[in-house]
Design a protein around this motif. Structure first.
Motif, PDB file in Angstrom:
ATOM      1  N   MET A  55       0.828  -1.203   0.000  1.00 28.05           N
ATOM      2  CA  MET A  55       0.000   0.000   0.000  1.00 28.05           C
ATOM      3  C   MET A  55       0.863   1.254   0.000  1.00 28.05           C
ATOM      4  N   ILE A  56       1.902   1.238   0.808  1.00 32.20           N
ATOM      5  CA  ILE A  56       2.778   2.405   0.890  1.00 32.20           C
ATOM      6  C   ILE A  56       3.552   2.590  -0.409  1.00 32.20           C
ATOM      7  N   ALA A  57       3.996   1.495  -1.028  1.00 30.32           N
ATOM      8  CA  ALA A  57       4.695   1.598  -2.313  1.00 30.32           C
ATOM      9  C   ALA A  57       3.791   2.178  -3.388  1.00 30.32           C
ATOM     10  N   GLN A  58       2.499   1.868  -3.339  1.00 30.65           N
ATOM     11  CA  GLN A  58       1.560   2.444  -4.297  1.00 30.65           C
ATOM     12  C   GLN A  58       1.416   3.950  -4.086  1.00 30.65           C
ATOM     13  N   ARG A  59       1.421   4.367  -2.809  1.00 31.58           N
ATOM     14  CA  ARG A  59       1.199   5.781  -2.501  1.00 31.58           C
ATOM     15  C   ARG A  59       2.455   6.631  -2.644  1.00 31.58           C
ATOM     16  N   ASN A  60       3.605   6.036  -2.351  1.00 36.36           N
ATOM     17  CA  ASN A  60       4.881   6.736  -2.477  1.00 36.36           C
ATOM     18  C   ASN A  60       5.653   6.062  -3.606  1.00 36.36           C
ATOM     19  N   THR A  61       5.801   6.741  -4.712  1.00 32.24           N
ATOM     20  CA  THR A  61       6.282   6.094  -5.938  1.00 32.24           C
ATOM     21  C   THR A  61       7.799   6.034  -6.057  1.00 32.24           C
ATOM     22  N   TYR A  62       8.534   6.510  -5.048  1.00 36.07           N
ATOM     23  CA  TYR A  62       9.994   6.537  -5.160  1.00 36.07           C
ATOM     24  C   TYR A  62      10.717   5.886  -3.985  1.00 36.07           C
ATOM     25  N   ALA A  63      10.057   5.659  -2.867  1.00 32.04           N
ATOM     26  CA  ALA A  63      10.736   5.189  -1.655  1.00 32.04           C
ATOM     27  C   ALA A  63      11.250   3.757  -1.806  1.00 32.04           C
ATOM     28  N   ALA A  64      12.390   3.493  -1.174  1.00 29.76           N
ATOM     29  CA  ALA A  64      12.877   2.128  -0.988  1.00 29.76           C
ATOM     30  C   ALA A  64      12.309   1.620   0.331  1.00 29.76           C
ATOM     31  N   ILE A  65      11.681   0.446   0.307  1.00 32.90           N
ATOM     32  CA  ILE A  65      10.967  -0.080   1.471  1.00 32.90           C
ATOM     33  C   ILE A  65      11.606  -1.389   1.914  1.00 32.90           C
ATOM     34  N   ASP A  66      11.976  -1.464   3.183  1.00 36.49           N
ATOM     35  CA  ASP A  66      12.433  -2.705   3.796  1.00 36.49           C
ATOM     36  C   ASP A  66      11.313  -3.249   4.672  1.00 36.49           C
ATOM     37  N   ALA A  67      11.072  -4.558   4.586  1.00 39.84           N
ATOM     38  CA  ALA A  67       9.985  -5.197   5.336  1.00 39.84           C
ATOM     39  C   ALA A  67      10.547  -6.385   6.107  1.00 39.84           C
ATOM     40  N   VAL A  68      10.317  -6.417   7.415  1.00 40.13           N
ATOM     41  CA  VAL A  68      10.862  -7.443   8.295  1.00 40.13           C
ATOM     42  C   VAL A  68       9.725  -8.315   8.805  1.00 40.13           C
ATOM     43  N   GLU A  69       9.919  -9.645   8.766  1.00 42.90           N
ATOM     44  CA  GLU A  69       8.897 -10.589   9.235  1.00 42.90           C
ATOM     45  C   GLU A  69       9.583 -11.800   9.869  1.00 42.90           C
ATOM     46  N   ILE A  70       9.175 -12.153  11.101  1.00 41.18           N
ATOM     47  CA  ILE A  70       9.793 -13.260  11.820  1.00 41.18           C
ATOM     48  C   ILE A  70       9.169 -14.609  11.476  1.00 41.18           C
ATOM     49  N   GLU A  71       7.877 -14.637  11.152  1.00 47.40           N
ATOM     50  CA  GLU A  71       7.163 -15.887  10.885  1.00 47.40           C
ATOM     51  C   GLU A  71       7.481 -16.377   9.465  1.00 47.40           C
ATOM     52  N   ALA A  72       7.960 -17.628   9.345  1.00 47.33           N
ATOM     53  CA  ALA A  72       8.459 -18.131   8.065  1.00 47.33           C
ATOM     54  C   ALA A  72       7.385 -18.149   6.988  1.00 47.33           C
ATOM     55  N   GLU A  73       6.201 -18.690   7.310  1.00 45.41           N
ATOM     56  CA  GLU A  73       5.145 -18.784   6.301  1.00 45.41           C
ATOM     57  C   GLU A  73       4.737 -17.405   5.801  1.00 45.41           C
ATOM     58  N   ALA A  74       4.622 -16.452   6.717  1.00 45.85           N
ATOM     59  CA  ALA A  74       4.262 -15.097   6.318  1.00 45.85           C
ATOM     60  C   ALA A  74       5.359 -14.468   5.467  1.00 45.85           C
ATOM     61  N   PHE A  75       6.611 -14.674   5.846  1.00 42.10           N
ATOM     62  CA  PHE A  75       7.736 -14.131   5.095  1.00 42.10           C
ATOM     63  C   PHE A  75       7.716 -14.611   3.643  1.00 42.10           C
ATOM     64  N   PHE A  76       7.526 -15.915   3.438  1.00 46.08           N
ATOM     65  CA  PHE A  76       7.519 -16.441   2.078  1.00 46.08           C
ATOM     66  C   PHE A  76       6.283 -15.981   1.307  1.00 46.08           C
ATOM     67  N   GLN A  77       5.156 -15.847   1.997  1.00 44.48           N
ATOM     68  CA  GLN A  77       3.962 -15.374   1.297  1.00 44.48           C
ATOM     69  C   GLN A  77       4.086 -13.898   0.946  1.00 44.48           C
ATOM     70  N   ALA A  78       4.668 -13.111   1.844  1.00 36.97           N
ATOM     71  CA  ALA A  78       4.926 -11.710   1.521  1.00 36.97           C
ATOM     72  C   ALA A  78       5.834 -11.603   0.302  1.00 36.97           C
ATOM     73  N   GLY A  79       6.835 -12.491   0.233  1.00 36.45           N
ATOM     74  CA  GLY A  79       7.716 -12.493  -0.930  1.00 36.45           C
ATOM     75  C   GLY A  79       6.964 -12.780  -2.215  1.00 36.45           C
ATOM     76  N   GLU A  80       6.021 -13.727  -2.143  1.00 37.88           N
ATOM     77  CA  GLU A  80       5.177 -14.029  -3.304  1.00 37.88           C
ATOM     78  C   GLU A  80       4.350 -12.815  -3.708  1.00 37.88           C
ATOM     79  N   ASN A  81       3.747 -12.156  -2.716  1.00 36.00           N
ATOM     80  CA  ASN A  81       2.898 -11.002  -3.020  1.00 36.00           C
ATOM     81  C   ASN A  81       3.692  -9.841  -3.598  1.00 36.00           C
ATOM     82  N   VAL A  82       4.862  -9.604  -3.042  1.00 34.17           N
ATOM     83  CA  VAL A  82       5.702  -8.525  -3.548  1.00 34.17           C
ATOM     84  C   VAL A  82       6.181  -8.840  -4.967  1.00 34.17           C
ATOM     85  N   HIS A  83       6.619 -10.078  -5.190  1.00 30.93           N
ATOM     86  CA  HIS A  83       7.145 -10.468  -6.503  1.00 30.93           C
ATOM     87  C   HIS A  83       6.100 -10.307  -7.605  1.00 30.93           C
TER      88      HIS A  83
END
Length: 240
Positions: A55-83
């Motif tokens: 959502m933030i990447a859609q609203r801010n068209t230039y920022a570099a965004i780092d996203a941290v997640e401890i839960e493995a399943e969520a981390f891999f799913q976030a990677g799928e969604n971002v990709h």
């Protein structure tokens, strides 16, 4: 909202079948409400499905965004969604606890929808416990991480239930954080508030006027979306 295996937004899709925390309305409000202006580097703590980062990447068209997640399943799913999104070139995911996360950068903006049910009954599902409860990240640990990673002139936004929000605000004030903006979220006007959204900064300003507002999801009939809510989410929800 959020019981399906995926949630379709106007510019991206959130797959969520592997995540304990599904897409929810209050998180969407945080993603649309957070002040993303003049932020070149943004950190999303506990990204889950990657919703806030996208959502933030859609609203801010230039920022570099780092996203941290401890839960493995969520981390891999976030990677799928971002990709699969149009913003994959600007979002970097990290699979670790925020307490262990190190960055060569400090951030202009930090956003988080943290584990917050500090006293609720525990779920038998361990990953739901980690998503909902503060056992892996309490408020003190979160504030310490933010202080380390945020620029001196930066700001951070957080979403919490009302009671936990009061506790967090008190702790933040005691540590010198200054509240800049606050939104109280209600299902409809005749219901009790159920979420608080807050934005803090670390540089006290004696003349700073805190901007406070209230948002209803629905009008009193419980069916019609409130016009202010529609306006806030119009760039994301297909129904708007």
């Amino acid at each position: 909202m959020g019981k399906n295996s995926h949630f379709q937004f106007k510019q991206f899709t959130i797959q969520q079948d592997q995540c304990a925390m599904k897409v929810c309305t209050d998180a969407c409000v945080l993603g649309a409400w957070t002040d993303v202006d003049n932020a070149d580097r943004i950190l999303d703590i506990g990204t889950g499905t990657g919703l806030l980062s996208l959502m933030i990447a859609q609203r801010n068209t230039y920022a570099a965004i780092d996203a941290v997640e401890i839960e493995a399943e969520a981390f891999f799913q976030a990677g799928e969604n971002v990709h699969e999104s149009p913003f994959k070139g600007r979002i970097q995911l990290y699979h670790e606890a925020i307490q262990d996360f190190e960055s060569e950068h400090q951030y202009d903006l930090i956003v988080t929808n943290p584990p917050f049910f500090q006293s609720d009954l525990r779920s038998p599902a361990e990953k739901i416990n980690r998503a909902h409860h503060s056992e892996t990240l309490d408020f003190a640990g979160l504030l310490n991480a933010v202080k380390t990673l945020l620029k001196a002139e930066g700001r951070f936004s957080i979403l919490l239930p009302v009671e936990e929000g009061i506790q967090f605000r008190t702790m933040a004030n005691e540590q010198g954080w200054q509240l800049r903006r606050e939104m109280t979220l209600l299902h409809k006007p005749d219901k009790k508030p159920f979420r608080t959204l807050m934005e803090f900064q670390n540089q006290p300003s004696p003349v700073l006027q805190v901007l406070t507002e209230t948002l209803n999801i629905y009008e009193t009939n419980g069916v019609t979306y409130d016009p202010k809510f529609r306006m806030l989410l119009k760039d994301f929800y297909l129904k708007f």
